[in-house]
Enzyme design. Structure first.
Site, PDB file in Angstrom:
ATOM      1  N   ARG A  63       0.799  -1.218   0.000  1.00 28.59           N
ATOM      2  CA  ARG A  63       0.000   0.000   0.000  1.00 28.59           C
ATOM      3  C   ARG A  63       0.837   1.276   0.000  1.00 28.59           C
ATOM      4  NH1 ARG A  63      -4.590   1.204   4.423  1.00 28.59           N
ATOM      5  NH2 ARG A  63      -5.475  -0.722   3.542  1.00 28.59           N
TER       6      ARG A  63
ATOM      7  N   HIS B 216      -8.033  -3.720  -7.589  1.00 34.34           N
ATOM      8  CA  HIS B 216      -7.803  -3.003  -6.323  1.00 34.34           C
ATOM      9  C   HIS B 216      -9.108  -2.897  -5.537  1.00 34.34           C
ATOM     10  CE1 HIS B 216      -5.068  -0.525  -3.950  1.00 34.34           C
ATOM     11  NE2 HIS B 216      -6.024   0.376  -3.782  1.00 34.34           N
TER      12      HIS B 216
ATOM     13  N   TYR C  47     -17.150  13.783 -13.781  1.00 31.89           N
ATOM     14  CA  TYR C  47     -16.998  14.969 -14.629  1.00 31.89           C
ATOM     15  C   TYR C  47     -15.674  15.002 -15.377  1.00 31.89           C
ATOM     16  CZ  TYR C  47     -20.852  16.695 -11.766  1.00 31.89           C
ATOM     17  OH  TYR C  47     -22.046  16.843 -11.127  1.00 31.89           O
TER      18      TYR C  47
END
Length: 836
Positions: free
Chosen positions: A31, A77, A121
């Site tokens: 990580r 993931h 967006y």
């Protein structure tokens, strides 16, 4: 199965240790820390790989970010969409990444810390340089592992055709480990990697010639070559990073500071806000306005200054007190051989080079196998065309494809792969042109096979391939360095006038240790009244000073308090001050005995300390200029049961006069006292009798002849001329100043060097104040005990006495009596106990 059998009875320490160990292993390896080979954390690698698999590359149109995030979560993931999108956004921010790995359309945040638009967006695609990270991944160049649900495979590491860990850097915090690797210039890193390939035993000094230092996307200036070298040697080091600022002249004789670059990972909006707060809080004088003029053309913060402001001084203050200058601490930790390791520059390059050797070796082996397979088929096709009619007849006589393959293998000796290619051959390929093409392809394949085999057989040729590819990437993507490097860390000296508005104020200090500063206007309005204080307190000193000056307070315990005037609490003249212990921490048992205002700490001025047990110390004033003054500092080293009784500021050319309790007076030059450092005890001042101690020490200018006014515990006083004493040398006993009495002997309480305008205030035990007007006292010789001020049987012995300077402006109108001599038995022959 019973309920109790469903649970395991285990020790808590064992369970927590095991679970936390697993968690830590995951956080460290999968990580928070980057891999030393490709410089990527798992989430970053999965984002790039998912986009690559979707063919969402730089040569194709942008695609919705939400689609990529969904693919990453669904395939590789299994975490929150926010963490994936945030990682994707960071790879697209040109103020965080030296070379962006993701290109984005839409709002991807800002250097002011503004959040990006939602993923529905924005649109994204791989950048051109990130495709170099994934280049040849299909050619078995890296290992793959199953994804979280074993439905697909994902790469363990990317091929990474350039040293991404150094180029883009990394930052992260895991369990027990953290990493801070700054970004570097692509061209410099590639040059250093090539040099290390050519000279594997090279040292850091050589590599630093190629990699000058970090190259931040936000530019700025780095200071501290020593810190850089240490960081590149060990993986840890500290440098100073400052923004780029220029001073410009503007109309009206004013100046302004223009900031065009700020330190790496600093929030510009917070920086501008902090600068404006310094202006509002008047922490720095001279700033008229702070304005952020940043637009699409580039970063620009304007600090307009007041007329005659010290621009360089203000800029230095901003460097020291805001994030316009920061310390950057290298902590180059990465996953190396599945283990977190602190890596120096050489180890990082070595890790990358070894990875590239493996990648290119595996790619070359893959290409060699493919070339051999194709050469084998081409060889079969050429042979088939040479006996084409017989092959066709054999195929036509066969029952099906399988039968045809078996027959031509048996009849002509073709292999399985060759027979498959022959039976799938299209009719148009049977022309003479195609035979020529096949022969050319066969020759080309032979050359390729020879080349691939030579690369695999030679380390030197393998390295040449890597170098050639690196140079191609450098030519295509390298740009100019943005961050300047300076060898030394500048020592920021800030002129006090920059920080503090220059203003004349009245400063008062009381005997009990209460201090304050008041405006001249407030002082003037008081019409000469003393400052506000407790009834039991008295004024130690009131003086007009500037806010840029310093007040030194000395205590009987041998300490001093360093108080810049602008740090003193501000209040009206008639208000009580604040206790000095609230401003500077000091010993609760200690008390302030003297105050000296300082405008400038000079080397030709001295502080002279006199102690009760007869020690004298002289030190240079500039030794007492303190950098840190949050607590009391040592002024003089005292021996046991000793205390400071007097502190004097001299020019080195004065005389000293000591008075002891038993009535001895000693006069000698200041030159007799050698100069010692701040933390010293000094030398012997006067030779004291066993039961005697010093009660006063006065400094006298050489060209002055003040009177010496002595007061005894029995309220007797007398004034003597200095020249009734003989000037001698240090550490003598001195001359007696009193007539010794058998009964009720006089003991000196105070002695002052006085002029005619002075007034002595005397405090008896009962608290009723008495005064002695110096002008009204006639001179006496050394052999008398002076005159009585009052009857001690009524008011008690003298507790304290002090001088009020310049309070007598005209001759006193009080009745002037002759001094009255005191007989041996201590009685007053005229039966008059007081002159007043």
């Amino acid at each position: 199965m019973q309920e109790k059998d469903r649970y395991l009875d285990l020790p808590l320490e064992e369970v927590i240790g095991d679970r936390f160990g697993r968690y830590s292993k995951y956080i460290i390896q999968d990580r928070a820390l980057p891999d030393a080979r490709d410089g990527l954390k798992p989430v970053q690698r999965r984002i790039l790989y998912a986009m690559h698999m979707d063919r969402n590359t730089a040569d194709k149109p942008f695609r919705k970010s939400a689609k990529t995030v969904g693919n990453v979560i669904g395939n590789y993931h299994p975490h929150g969409d926010t963490s994936v999108y945030d990682a994707m956004i960071r790879q697209s921010q040109d103020w965080k990444m030296r070379h962006m790995l993701v290109e984005m359309h839409g709002n991807n945040g800002s250097i002011d810390g503004d959040p990006p638009a939602a993923m529905r967006y924005t649109e994204a695609r791989l950048s051109a340089i990130s495709q170099e990270m994934l280049s040849d991944i299909e050619k078995e160049t890296v290992d793959f592992m199953p994804n979280f649900d074993d439905s697909q495979e994902e790469p363990v590491v990317l091929p990474s055709r350039f040293p991404n860990l150094l180029v883009n850097g990394s930052t992260g915090i895991s369990s027990g480990y953290a990493t801070d690797i700054p970004p570097h210039n692509l061209s410099e890193v590639i040059d250093a990697a090539i040099h290390q390939m050519e000279h594997p035993n090279c040292d850091i000094d050589t590599l630093i010639k190629y990699i000058k230092g970090p190259d931040f996307p936000t530019g700025g200036t780095i200071q501290g070559i020593e810190g850089l070298k240490k960081a590149y040697e060990t993986g840890k080091g500290k440098i100073v990073v400052r923004g780029k600022a220029d001073i410009e002249d503007i109309r009206g004789g004013k100046q302004q500071i223009i900031i065009t670059e700020i330190p790496f990972e600093i929030n510009k909006a917070n920086l501008v806000k902090k600068m404006d707060e310094l202006r509002i809080d008047k922490k720095v004088d001279g700033i008229a306005e702070v304005r952020d003029d940043t637009d699409r053309t580039g970063l620009r913060v304007v600090i307009e200054l007041k007329k005659d402001a010290d621009a360089k001084g203000v800029l230095n203050y901003l460097y020291k007190n805001t994030d316009l200058q920061i310390s950057y601490n290298f902590n180059m930790v990465a996953i190396f051989n599945k283990t977190p390791k602190l890596l120096g520059l050489k180890q990082m390059l070595h890790s990358y080079i070894q990875h590239q050797k493996e990648v290119v070796t595996r790619r070359t082996s893959y290409d060699l196998n493919k070339a051999k397979e194709r050469a084998h088929i081409v060889e079969g096709l050429i042979k088939a065309i040479s006996v084409l009619d017989e092959v066709i007849d054999t195929i036509r006589a066969s029952k099906d494809k399988r039968d045809a393959k078996e027959r031509i293998q048996e009849k002509f000796g073709f292999t399985e792969a060759q027979s498959e290619a022959i039976v799938n051959l299209q009719l148009y390929r049977l022309t003479n042109t195609d035979v020529t093409t096949l022969q050319q392809e066969s020759e080309e394949l032979s050359k390729q096979i020879e080349l691939f085999e030579s690369i695999l057989a030679s380390e030197e040729k393998l390295i040449n391939v890597i170098k050639k590819e690196l140079r191609a990437i450098k030519k295509k993507f390298a740009d100019e360095r943005r961050t300047n490097i300076e060898a030394e860390i500048e020592d920021l000296k800030i002129n006090l006038e920059v920080v503090v508005p220059s203003e004349d104020v009245m400063v008062s200090v009381t005997k009990d240790g209460y201090v304050k500063r008041s405006s001249i206007r407030s002082y003037t309005a008081s019409n000469g009244e003393p400052p506000g204080m407790k009834e039991t307190d008295r004024l130690l000193k009131s003086v007009e000073m500037n806010t840029t000056d310093t007040l030194l307070l000395f205590t009987k315990g041998g300490s001093y308090l360093y108080l810049p005037v602008h740090h003193l609490p501000e209040g009206r003249w008639k208000d009580n001050g604040q206790h000095v212990a609230n401003i500077v921490s000091m010993d609760q048992e200690d008390t302030v005995i003297d105050v000296i205002p300082i405008k400038e700490f000079k080397d030709d001025q001295y502080l002279v300390f006199a102690t009760k047990n007869g020690m004298i110390k002289r030190s240079i004033l500039s030794d007492y200029k303190a950098q840190r003054h949050s607590r009391s500092l040592m002024a003089v080293k005292l021996k046991q049961n000793d205390e400071v009784i007097q502190v004097m500021l001299t020019d080195g050319k004065q005389d000293l006069f000591f008075a002891t309790q038993l009535g001895y007076g000693l006069w000698y030059s200041e030159d007799e006292v050698s100069i010692t450092g701040q933390r010293t005890a000094g030398v012997k001042a006067i030779n004291l009798k066993k039961e005697d101690f010093v009660v006063a020490c006065q400094s006298i200018k050489e060209d002055e002849q003040p009177g010496l006014l002595l007061i005894t515990q029995r309220a007797a006083y007398k004034k003597m001329k200095l020249n009734v004493f003989e000037k001698t040398s240090r550490a003598k006993r001195g001359l007696l100043m009193l007539k010794e009495l058998k009964r009720q002997p006089h003991r000196v309480v105070k002695l002052f060097a006085v002029i005619s305008d002075d007034r002595i205030k005397v405090q008896p035990e009962n608290g009723e104040m008495e005064s002695i007007t110096v002008r009204d006292v006639r001179f006496n010789d050394r052999y008398t005990n002076g005159s009585f001020l009052y009857d001690v049987t009524d008011k008690g012995v003298i507790v304290d006495a002090w001088v009020e300077r310049g309070v007598v402006q005209s001759p006193s109108n009080s009745k002037e009596n002759d001094d009255i001599d005191i007989d041996d038995d201590g009685s007053d022959p005229s039966n008059q106990t007081s002159l007043f």
